[in-house]
Design a protein around this motif. Sequence first.
Motif: not given
Length: 374
Positions: A63-86
């Motif tokens: 399960e990809r971690q989407l919550a940016n709880v650290t406040g450092i950097g962010a994950l772009n969960a809306d980009d399908p290419r980013d998901n495939r790469d992950f």
Amino acid sequence: MSTIYPEKLTPHQASLDIKEFWRTLVQQRYLIFLSIAIALVISITLSLLTKPIYRATTVIEIERQLANVTGIGALNADDPRDNRDFYQTQYELIKSRSIAKEVIDKLNLAKEMQPSGLKANIKNLLGLKSEPDYEGIFIEGITVEPVNTSRLVRVSYDAGSPQQATLIVNTLAEVFVQSNLKRSARTAESARTTLMQQLDKIKADLKISQQELADFSNEHAYINGKPQEVFKKEKLLEQLDETLKEIQTLRSKKANAENDKDNEDDEKALSDIESELNIAVKKEQNLRVEISKLEGDINSNKNNNLQYEALQEAMKTSKVAYSNLQQKLKNINIAGGYSASHFIVVDKAVPPRKKHRPNILLNMIFGTLLGGLL
């Protein structure tokens, strides 16, 4: 002149005679049966002589971690290419050499991977012995199969016994999940170290700005963020307001006294009122002079005011930055084990009941077809 057609120039080709073909098969039936029997015997013999391979399979949820709880950097969960790469990265990590080495060391598999047989013995005699590529051999036995339209992935391992295949694939899944936890911990620790360094710097800057503001306030007599002259002016303005009210009251009394003046007592009362009025007017004049002087002092100290505001703004900025960094550090401490919970072994492998290969039935079918063709 007559026309010559092609069919008159070439002989007629006879079509395939089905009956003749069947007659040939019947005549050669014993030879065909013998070929099929020999091919079957060979395929069965080879299947029985081939070392059996068993495949054990475990299921992991990634399960990809989407919550940016650290406040450092962010994950772009809306980009399908980013998901495939992950997810593709995770699949490759399962088959990485680092994880393979950890499993080999943990289960002491190197002994079982030592090369044997005639080829290995000849190399030993000739002094050509080399260290086997244990990780490469181990990775060849791994199969990763993502489950369509889900976050599940099947991880399989092929080994010579059901128990060994099960032990290895379960250990592989455990090592993969733990390695993700370690990577997350290293990332969190790195972020924590960076934030602590930033906190120390901001704290030092905040201390310096607070001291500079305090020194400036003491030097230029600032009270609660305002120069002393401002407070004096405000106090004098209050006195001036009271004096003006007093003057207005005395003037009303004077007007009434002038209208009611009948005897010496009234004359004396009017004289007293005029005396008080003169004192009040004089006081008003003095207050206005003092206020005017203070306004001049305040205007001449505008540079001091600007400098004070700059020091005050610097202190506020440092306070906000320090507070934000403290919150980020708190979030990192909370998120210490967060991402690991998103790599879960859903189903542990159990010892397989059937061999994965060789497949005797498939080999028999292939042998039958091959024997028939021969």
